[in-house]
Design an enzyme around this catalytic site. Sequence first.
Site, PDB file in Angstrom:
ATOM      1  N   ASP A 410     -14.245   7.105   6.182  1.00 58.83           N
ATOM      2  CA  ASP A 410     -14.279   7.296   4.740  1.00 58.83           C
ATOM      3  C   ASP A 410     -13.986   5.993   4.005  1.00 58.83           C
ATOM      4  O   ASP A 410     -13.159   5.195   4.429  1.00 58.83           O
ATOM      5  CB  ASP A 410     -13.229   8.356   4.378  1.00 58.83           C
ATOM      6  CG  ASP A 410     -13.176   8.654   2.890  1.00 58.83           C
ATOM      7  OD1 ASP A 410     -14.193   9.120   2.359  1.00 58.83           O
ATOM      8  OD2 ASP A 410     -12.131   8.419   2.271  1.00 58.83           O
ATOM      9  N   GLU A 463     -19.130   5.339   5.622  1.00 60.14           N
ATOM     10  CA  GLU A 463     -19.448   5.617   4.224  1.00 60.14           C
ATOM     11  C   GLU A 463     -19.133   4.322   3.482  1.00 60.14           C
ATOM     12  O   GLU A 463     -17.984   4.039   3.138  1.00 60.14           O
ATOM     13  CB  GLU A 463     -18.590   6.763   3.679  1.00 60.14           C
ATOM     14  CG  GLU A 463     -18.968   7.118   2.246  1.00 60.14           C
ATOM     15  CD  GLU A 463     -17.808   7.598   1.390  1.00 60.14           C
ATOM     16  OE1 GLU A 463     -18.077   8.148   0.325  1.00 60.14           O
ATOM     17  OE2 GLU A 463     -16.640   7.397   1.780  1.00 60.14           O
TER      18      GLU A 463
END
Length: 733
Positions: A410, A463
Amino acid sequence: MGTMLDDEMLKIVKAEHHDPFSILGIHKLNEKEIVIRTFHPFAESIEIMNLNTKTKRKYKMKKIHPGGLFERVLKRKTFFKYEFLYKDKDNNIWQSRDPYSFLPVISDYDLYLFNEGNNHKIYEKLGAHPMEIDGAKGTYFAVWAPNAKRVSVVGNFNNWDGRIHQMRVLGSSGVWEIFIPLVQEGDTYKFEIKTKDNNILLKADPYAFYTELRPNNASIVYDFHKKYVWKDKDWLKRRRETNWFEKPISIYEVHLGSWKKKNGNEFMNYRELAHELVNYVKEHNYTHIEILPILEHPLDESWGYQVTGYFSPTSRYGKPEDFMYFVDYMHQNNIGVILDWVPGHFPKDAHGLGKFDGTALYEHMDPRLGEHPDWGTYVFNYGRNEVKNFLISNALYWLDKFHIDGLRVDAVASMLYLDFSRKDGEWVPNVFGGRENLEAIDFVKYFNTVTHQYFPGILTIAEESTAWPGVSKPVDFGGLGFSMKWNMGWMNDSLRYIERDPLYRKFHQDELTFSMVYAFAENYILVLSHDEVVHGKGSMINKMPGDYWQKFANLRLFYSYMFAHPGKKLLFMGNDIAQFNEWNCKKSLDWNLLDFDSHRKMLQLITDLNTLYKKNPALYELDHSPDGFEWIDYNDRENSVISFIRKGKNSDELIVAIFNFTPVVRYNYKIGVPRAGFYKEILNTDSEIYWGSNVGNQGGLYAEKIPFHGRDFSINLTLPPLAGIYFKWQKEK
């Protein structure tokens, strides 16, 4: 009077001694005498029981301080194994081996590797580990807190009193440890840390394998490793041998807490979820699931992205072995499991990692480096060896102990840039004066190198929302080393385009076609994730313009464009049933929508898209190579139509895809095609089976020897309104 100096006694009684093992336990007093000391504030009397004698001879201890400090001097030269018999003021009696009679468990070599940042299984040493030492059953505790004045284990086994089990620090390692007899699996505990400023902190174990259900946050002594027998040997073997870049990957992104509920609004447990999800994922032909973080977190509304228990599968849905069952059951049904992993930041909860020993231990001291302005969280200090070791061992832990197939990292951009979301003056440049976080870059490269070395066949997915070069390029070739990267550019541009009124789309054709300029710069995954259907952004169906029918037609068209576009695929739960409400982590998805044709047939389209995608190598085999894509026409702005060819490694694998982004039927629409033969219509999103108007090409078309679009052949087709169509080339019989 005892054998101790007053100030030494006071340090033990006040729980301020840096090395209580040097005072407590069994020690040589001189050549002819030994002394045994213990401290227990609740004991009125204590006897020593000699376990080396048949009669288990007892020696009464002398209370040398009213706070609970006892000792006994014995005229003997050798040590012996012993046990304490305690009695309190209410005449309650209990017995236990002396925690201060055991040698350290963790080796100097383990500590050396940890301080160096390379102890990849440090979770087997730090934390809480039930074990038996010298015939005594208990639990070994170890924690890193180098700047603490004193560290104790507190729990339900010692009345949460930090005076009773004071730990020792092992040299300059910063690691404190103690073995406590009789502490067993299921006991709850924390570390009580006295800081240099004499503040008392109660911290959950950073390496705890299991944690209390929120709002409670104590760690739980747990040994789950032998509680489950895996049955996914065949899957793991295939995974090692698979080149995922040339395989179909269609990911169903799931938040376990809100996918489905039971009994109104209760969480389903990991085992129930395993069976329900396997049925759903198999029925609709996804290849993988990706689960939002299930690492322990105190706040449901954080969706798991504010982690406090990095080694604990959240107890919301069951025990660690239940999560093992979840992953194993997926594997037995040929479904890969990708886990969201959050090394970019951590929350400020008092029991968490923040200011762990009273200092900025896991984070930076300077808030310009150590605090994340967007999320109100701390940023890890990637340059500190022990912090790097914590994170690397955590990644390997999930891959090893839980057989996870991939880690989606993330917020990578927030790690890579020192000025991420910061204004001038709010960040500190690197040693070269730049904005790149050099320590984080090294950490990311090391993470990707080590995980792939240990577990070939797993995926690491970034990401990463900027144009950082080489995110999915191997480290040896100057990249960051991720397997794949989320294509945020495609997502932003294509959503902006599809949200426009079809009347104006012709002025914005570049938003649709620009992604092909950089489509092969990285190994991309096309994503329509949870982030796109929250915080007022609207659900996928509500992003679509037009009346009710047009909303569904636009969304079907958009999904067909996504599945034809180069790149692996990811859809968040609810997207595939065209849920009208934004995702709400507190509620189940609106499964009742499947009672309606429009929604049920949308799900049928997704099922068929996944099926086509898996069956046709042209749609996945060269996802990351320009050899797998060829424009036919990207420039028909006036009609808002694009067309292209997808190709497999076998030259006979050809699919022609055409997309009409207006609600107008276009008859006699000619496009150039590469070969003579029959072009079979294998998908038409306007078909009545998908709730369309059923305009089409009666199963397919033969190519005509009429040159067009720079090709020798062409087909003359009918373009349905707001629709995507795929034609698969077949040789003439």
